[in-house]
Scaffold this motif. Structure first.
Motif, PDB file in Angstrom:
ATOM      1  N   GLN A   1       5.903  17.304  45.009  1.00 45.94           N
ATOM      2  CA  GLN A   1       6.367  16.915  43.741  1.00 45.94           C
ATOM      3  C   GLN A   1       5.437  16.260  42.928  1.00 45.94           C
ATOM      4  O   GLN A   1       4.652  15.279  43.482  1.00 45.94           O
ATOM      5  CB  GLN A   1       7.757  15.994  43.740  1.00 45.94           C
ATOM      6  N   LYS A   2       5.162  16.667  41.519  1.00 48.50           N
ATOM      7  CA  LYS A   2       4.536  16.045  40.685  1.00 48.50           C
ATOM      8  C   LYS A   2       5.050  15.385  39.376  1.00 48.50           C
ATOM      9  O   LYS A   2       6.448  15.796  39.072  1.00 48.50           O
ATOM     10  CB  LYS A   2       3.445  16.949  39.962  1.00 48.50           C
ATOM     11  N   GLY A   3       4.821  14.090  38.692  1.00 45.70           N
ATOM     12  CA  GLY A   3       5.267  13.855  37.665  1.00 45.70           C
ATOM     13  C   GLY A   3       5.376  14.407  36.278  1.00 45.70           C
ATOM     14  O   GLY A   3       4.896  15.435  36.411  1.00 45.70           O
ATOM     15  N   SER A   4       6.067  13.707  35.492  1.00 51.63           N
ATOM     16  CA  SER A   4       6.045  14.401  34.202  1.00 51.63           C
ATOM     17  C   SER A   4       4.815  14.945  33.365  1.00 51.63           C
ATOM     18  O   SER A   4       4.651  16.026  32.855  1.00 51.63           O
ATOM     19  CB  SER A   4       6.992  13.538  33.169  1.00 51.63           C
ATOM     20  N   GLU A   5       3.929  13.980  33.326  1.00 52.37           N
ATOM     21  CA  GLU A   5       2.623  14.324  32.803  1.00 52.37           C
ATOM     22  C   GLU A   5       1.946  15.356  33.283  1.00 52.37           C
ATOM     23  O   GLU A   5       1.580  16.306  32.482  1.00 52.37           O
ATOM     24  CB  GLU A   5       1.707  13.030  32.825  1.00 52.37           C
TER      25      GLU A   5
END
Length: 160
Positions: free
Chosen positions: A10-14
């Motif tokens: 999983q990666k963040g919003s940005e």
């Protein structure tokens, strides 16, 4: 959104927003008037952290769907590399992907429509911006612009 099964990917919003920016098309999924799913790749442009735009004709299945249920799902892939890992005798794929959920609305304000169309043209055909004003004069009245406002932060996923 539900927690990812493989949280390590999983990666963040940005990061997710960068995937949307790099993807040549974003699949927009919506619901048909009969309740069945309808998804199609569109040339979206992102204005800021929450706003995306696309343009279309003034009638058609997309707009029929959005009138009944304006909630949409966005998905994009900006990198996709299939690979055979000989040491593991394993088939896999390396990817960068992103998903988001939002609400779609038809833009009625001409200033916002022009801004959105300018952003779309700057992204996909920047070498023709000298003809933008002429094209707007000719087609603004027959072009529909749809704004998608994200209702929750986008999520990215990566296997590198």
């Amino acid at each position: 959104m539900k927690a990812m099964r493989k949280a390590s990917r999983q990666k963040g919003s940005e990061w997710a927003l960068e995937v949307f920016d790099k993807a040549p098309y974003v699949t927009v999924s919506m619901t048909r008037t009969d309740g069945t799913p309808y998804g199609l790749p569109l040339s979206l442009i992102r204005k800021d952290q929450r706003i995306f735009y696309f343009h279309c004709a003034g009638e058609g299945e997309k707009l029929d769907c959005l009138k009944v249920n304006p909630v949409v799902s966005l998905s994009a892939v900006s990198k996709c590399t299939p690979k055979f890992e000989e040491e593991k005798n394993n088939y896999t794929e390396y990817y960068h992907s992103a998903i988001a959920v939002g609400k779609a609305e038809i833009v009625d304000n001409d200033c916002e429509k022009i801004e959105a169309l300018r952003l779309i043209c700057q992204r996909f055909l920047p070498q023709y911006m000298d003809r933008f004003d002429e094209a707007i004069t000719r087609s603004l009245g027959i072009t529909t612009v749809v704004r998608i406002t994200l209702t929750e932060p986008p999520v990215g996923k990566s296997k590198q």
